[in-house]
Design a protein around this motif. Structure first.
Motif, PDB file in Angstrom:
ATOM      1  N   VAL A 227      14.544   4.390   4.170  1.00 20.75           N
ATOM      2  CA  VAL A 227      13.257   4.963   3.788  1.00 20.75           C
ATOM      3  C   VAL A 227      12.583   4.064   2.747  1.00 20.75           C
ATOM      4  CG1 VAL A 227      12.163   6.886   2.582  1.00 20.75           C
ATOM      5  CG2 VAL A 227      13.919   7.329   4.308  1.00 20.75           C
ATOM      6  N   GLY A 228      11.355   3.652   3.034  1.00 20.16           N
ATOM      7  CA  GLY A 228      10.616   2.827   2.085  1.00 20.16           C
ATOM      8  C   GLY A 228       9.872   3.659   1.068  1.00 20.16           C
ATOM      9  N   SER A 229       9.211   4.725   1.536  1.00 22.02           N
ATOM     10  CA  SER A 229       8.460   5.589   0.627  1.00 22.02           C
ATOM     11  C   SER A 229       8.388   6.992   1.194  1.00 22.02           C
ATOM     12  CB  SER A 229       7.048   5.045   0.385  1.00 22.02           C
ATOM     13  OG  SER A 229       6.317   4.975   1.590  1.00 22.02           O
ATOM     14  N   LEU A 230       8.352   7.960   0.304  1.00 24.91           N
ATOM     15  CA  LEU A 230       8.174   9.354   0.675  1.00 24.91           C
ATOM     16  C   LEU A 230       6.695   9.692   0.594  1.00 24.91           C
ATOM     17  CD1 LEU A 230      11.081  10.958  -1.415  1.00 24.91           C
ATOM     18  CD2 LEU A 230      11.142  10.220   0.987  1.00 24.91           C
ATOM     19  N   LEU A 231       6.176  10.419   1.577  1.00 25.59           N
ATOM     20  CA  LEU A 231       4.778  10.829   1.579  1.00 25.59           C
ATOM     21  C   LEU A 231       4.692  12.289   1.160  1.00 25.59           C
ATOM     22  CD1 LEU A 231       3.533   9.076   4.838  1.00 25.59           C
ATOM     23  CD2 LEU A 231       3.642   8.209   2.493  1.00 25.59           C
ATOM     24  N   MET A 243      -2.450  15.389   2.137  1.00 23.94           N
ATOM     25  CA  MET A 243      -1.674  14.255   1.662  1.00 23.94           C
ATOM     26  C   MET A 243      -2.234  13.798   0.315  1.00 23.94           C
ATOM     27  SD  MET A 243       0.816  12.428   3.363  1.00 23.94           S
ATOM     28  CE  MET A 243       0.346  12.086   5.061  1.00 23.94           C
ATOM     29  N   VAL A 244      -1.350  13.648  -0.677  1.00 22.11           N
ATOM     30  CA  VAL A 244      -1.818  13.311  -2.021  1.00 22.11           C
ATOM     31  C   VAL A 244      -1.238  12.016  -2.575  1.00 22.11           C
ATOM     32  CG1 VAL A 244      -2.292  15.700  -2.666  1.00 22.11           C
ATOM     33  CG2 VAL A 244      -0.006  14.749  -3.072  1.00 22.11           C
ATOM     34  N   GLY A 245      -0.325  11.371  -1.861  1.00 26.85           N
ATOM     35  CA  GLY A 245       0.222  10.116  -2.378  1.00 26.85           C
ATOM     36  C   GLY A 245       1.626   9.872  -1.911  1.00 26.85           C
ATOM     37  N   GLY A 246       2.293   8.934  -2.566  1.00 26.27           N
ATOM     38  CA  GLY A 246       3.640   8.565  -2.162  1.00 26.27           C
ATOM     39  C   GLY A 246       4.518   8.218  -3.341  1.00 26.27           C
ATOM     40  N   SER A 247       5.826   8.150  -3.062  1.00 29.27           N
ATOM     41  CA  SER A 247       6.818   7.794  -4.067  1.00 29.27           C
ATOM     42  C   SER A 247       7.802   6.821  -3.439  1.00 29.27           C
ATOM     43  CB  SER A 247       7.551   9.046  -4.564  1.00 29.27           C
ATOM     44  OG  SER A 247       8.550   8.718  -5.506  1.00 29.27           O
ATOM     45  N   SER A 248       8.135   5.759  -4.183  1.00 25.04           N
ATOM     46  CA  SER A 248       9.046   4.749  -3.635  1.00 25.04           C
ATOM     47  C   SER A 248      10.035   4.323  -4.709  1.00 25.04           C
ATOM     48  CB  SER A 248       8.250   3.565  -3.079  1.00 25.04           C
ATOM     49  OG  SER A 248       7.398   3.022  -4.063  1.00 25.04           O
ATOM     50  N   ALA A 249      10.432   3.043  -4.691  1.00 25.76           N
ATOM     51  CA  ALA A 249      11.341   2.457  -5.691  1.00 25.76           C
ATOM     52  C   ALA A 249      12.741   3.052  -5.631  1.00 25.76           C
ATOM     53  CB  ALA A 249      10.761   2.602  -7.102  1.00 25.76           C
ATOM     54  N   PHE A 250      13.301   3.142  -4.423  1.00 19.37           N
ATOM     55  CA  PHE A 250      14.680   3.583  -4.259  1.00 19.37           C
ATOM     56  C   PHE A 250      15.592   2.368  -4.076  1.00 19.37           C
ATOM     57  CE2 PHE A 250      11.969   6.911  -2.366  1.00 19.37           C
ATOM     58  CZ  PHE A 250      12.279   7.959  -3.229  1.00 19.37           C
ATOM     59  N   THR A 251      16.854   2.537  -4.423  1.00 19.59           N
ATOM     60  CA  THR A 251      17.815   1.459  -4.191  1.00 19.59           C
ATOM     61  C   THR A 251      18.081   1.323  -2.696  1.00 19.59           C
ATOM     62  OG1 THR A 251      19.745   2.913  -4.331  1.00 19.59           O
ATOM     63  CG2 THR A 251      18.922   1.981  -6.404  1.00 19.59           C
ATOM     64  N   ARG A 255      18.010   4.361   0.074  1.00 25.42           N
ATOM     65  CA  ARG A 255      17.117   4.329   1.234  1.00 25.42           C
ATOM     66  C   ARG A 255      17.872   4.686   2.511  1.00 25.42           C
ATOM     67  NH1 ARG A 255      15.421  -0.946  -0.871  1.00 25.42           N
ATOM     68  NH2 ARG A 255      13.547  -0.651  -2.133  1.00 25.42           N
ATOM     69  N   ARG A 256      19.071   4.127   2.651  1.00 21.51           N
ATOM     70  CA  ARG A 256      19.861   4.402   3.860  1.00 21.51           C
ATOM     71  C   ARG A 256      20.339   5.851   3.872  1.00 21.51           C
ATOM     72  NH1 ARG A 256      21.624  -0.874   2.499  1.00 21.51           N
ATOM     73  NH2 ARG A 256      23.450  -0.044   1.411  1.00 21.51           N
ATOM     74  N   GLU A 257      20.712   6.364   2.712  1.00 20.23           N
ATOM     75  CA  GLU A 257      21.157   7.753   2.635  1.00 20.23           C
ATOM     76  C   GLU A 257      20.047   8.717   3.031  1.00 20.23           C
ATOM     77  OE1 GLU A 257      24.317   7.178  -1.108  1.00 20.23           O
ATOM     78  OE2 GLU A 257      22.385   8.196  -1.391  1.00 20.23           O
ATOM     79  N   LEU A 258      18.832   8.410   2.605  1.00 25.35           N
ATOM     80  CA  LEU A 258      17.708   9.303   2.875  1.00 25.35           C
ATOM     81  C   LEU A 258      17.418   9.440   4.367  1.00 25.35           C
ATOM     82  CD1 LEU A 258      15.264   8.383  -0.026  1.00 25.35           C
ATOM     83  CD2 LEU A 258      16.252  10.641   0.408  1.00 25.35           C
ATOM     84  N   ILE A 259      17.634   8.383   5.137  1.00 23.53           N
ATOM     85  CA  ILE A 259      17.412   8.461   6.584  1.00 23.53           C
ATOM     86  C   ILE A 259      18.238   9.588   7.182  1.00 23.53           C
ATOM     87  CG2 ILE A 259      17.860   7.303   8.777  1.00 23.53           C
ATOM     88  CD1 ILE A 259      15.382   6.237   7.604  1.00 23.53           C
ATOM     89  N   ASP A 260      19.527   9.636   6.853  1.00 22.04           N
ATOM     90  CA  ASP A 260      20.407  10.682   7.383  1.00 22.04           C
ATOM     91  C   ASP A 260      20.095  12.042   6.760  1.00 22.04           C
ATOM     92  OD1 ASP A 260      21.717   8.785   8.934  1.00 22.04           O
ATOM     93  OD2 ASP A 260      23.217   8.362   7.387  1.00 22.04           O
TER      94      ASP A 260
END
Length: 350
Positions: A227-231, A243-251, A255-260
């Motif tokens: 995952v690159g960014s959460l919307l 839609m109001v924006g996004g959040s990123s900056a994960f290790t 990022r891989r954990e969030l996919i699952d």
């Protein structure tokens, strides 16, 4: 001339939590409003004008009305550091307009000229780096400021010289009051400090707020993995999720954990394929992939943000924590703090 105009990298600022006391540093601080626009290093030399940006990209062609004003009002051989902004609203109710400013960056010359007339920009100067054949970068800020006022103090709009104070309490008042005019904080500069290009030698103080928002989707990381960014979204008064924006900056690992972790929420077609979804295009997304993976709006997270621009977060927000105790439909715009309106013209007065 173009290369020399962009040869001085701007001095930067590091974030701190609070406005520092004036005596927190030897020689004291000078405080000024933090203008929310495009950083511009302006050089006037040989009758030519060049505007360099923080990223060393030329801004000259996008602001012909400023080029004309600089050629007319700025002294020959000067290099000035400041901020390009666009003002909107009627007399007594003006504010900075980030959206209108962003529209000014356009490849078509005809549109650039039209917008220069419809939404003219202003320039707020806050440092003087060269004058004539003299470099001023090694001088303390108190001397550079005096030279700036002498050189540009009588310049008419659209050129302005930012107000300053050495009173920390007044700066704290500015932090709260000027947000209502679209400004996004306060800058503290060491009065005895030299100009240090590309160094975080100043301090910036911005608002820090939190909000509970709904996770509506994610973009895959540019590497193609994780995952690159959460919307993010919020419900308005009509019950519509916007839609109001996004959040990123994960290790990389996260990022891989969030996919699952988010897989059970992915919206799919009857065929089993991920449903197609895209965010709205803007001048910044032109030519970019705006697709994202849509998720059922069930999960809530808390984020940190500094300010809003209309109904969107002004900058990418910071993920703080998941909120499994919150119902998604309870995440509404009404939770957000709305600063009291303040007239931009009053901020520009010195």
């Amino acid at each position: 001339m173009a290369d020399s105009a962009r040869s001085i990298a701007p001095m930067l600022a590091k974030s701190v939590e609070q406005v520092p006391d004036a005596d927190a540093i030897a020689g004291g601080y000078s405080y000024e409003p933090k203008w929310d626009g495009f950083r511009g290093i302006v050089r006037v030399s040989g009758g030519e004008v060049e505007i360099g940006s923080r990223g060393s990209k030329p801004l000259t062609r996008y602001f012909p009305e400023l080029v004309e004003a600089f050629a007319r009002e700025l002294p020959e051989g000067c290099v000035v550091d400041g901020e390009i902004v666009v003002r909107s609203g009627s007399a007594g109710d003006e504010r900075l307009d980030w959206e209108a400013l962003g529209q000014r960056i356009h490849p078509a010359d005809s549109r650039v000229r039209r917008l220069a007339a419809e939404t003219p920009a202003s320039f707020v100067a806050f440092d003087l780096l060269e004058l004539g054949d003299e470099s001023l970068v090694d001088l303390p800020f108190r001397e550079r400021r005096a030279r700036l006022e002498e050189a540009l103090g009588d310049a008419p709009p659209p050129v302005h010289v930012t107000r300053v104070t050495t009173d920390a309490d007044l700066a704290r008042t500015w932090l709260e009051r000027f947000e209502g005019a679209g400004l996004d904080g306060v800058i503290a500069k060491p009065l005895e400090g030299a100009y240090l290009p590309n160094k975080r030698a100043m301090l910036k103080i911005k608002h820090k707020r939190t909000a509970d928002v709904v996770l509506v989707g994610y973009r895959v990381h540019k590497s193609g993995t994780g995952v690159g960014s959460l919307l993010l979204g919020l419900y308005d008064d009509t019950g519509e999720l916007r839609m109001v924006g996004g959040s990123s900056a994960f290790t990389d690992a996260r990022r891989r954990e969030l996919i699952d972790e988010l897989e059970p929420l992915v919206v799919r077609e009857d065929s089993g394929e991920v449903a197609g979804a895209e965010t709205e295009r803007s001048r910044f997304s032109s030519g970019k992939d705006t697709s994202f993976v849509p998720l059922r709006p069930e999960r809530v997270l808390e984020v940190g943000y500094d300010q809003m621009e209309g109904w969107r977060f002004r900058h990418t927000v910071r993920f703080l924590r998941w909120r499994p105790d919150r119902d998604a439909e309870s995440c509404r715009f009404e939770q957000l703090e709305v600063p009291a309106a303040y007239d931009l013209s009053a901020v520009l007065e010195r």
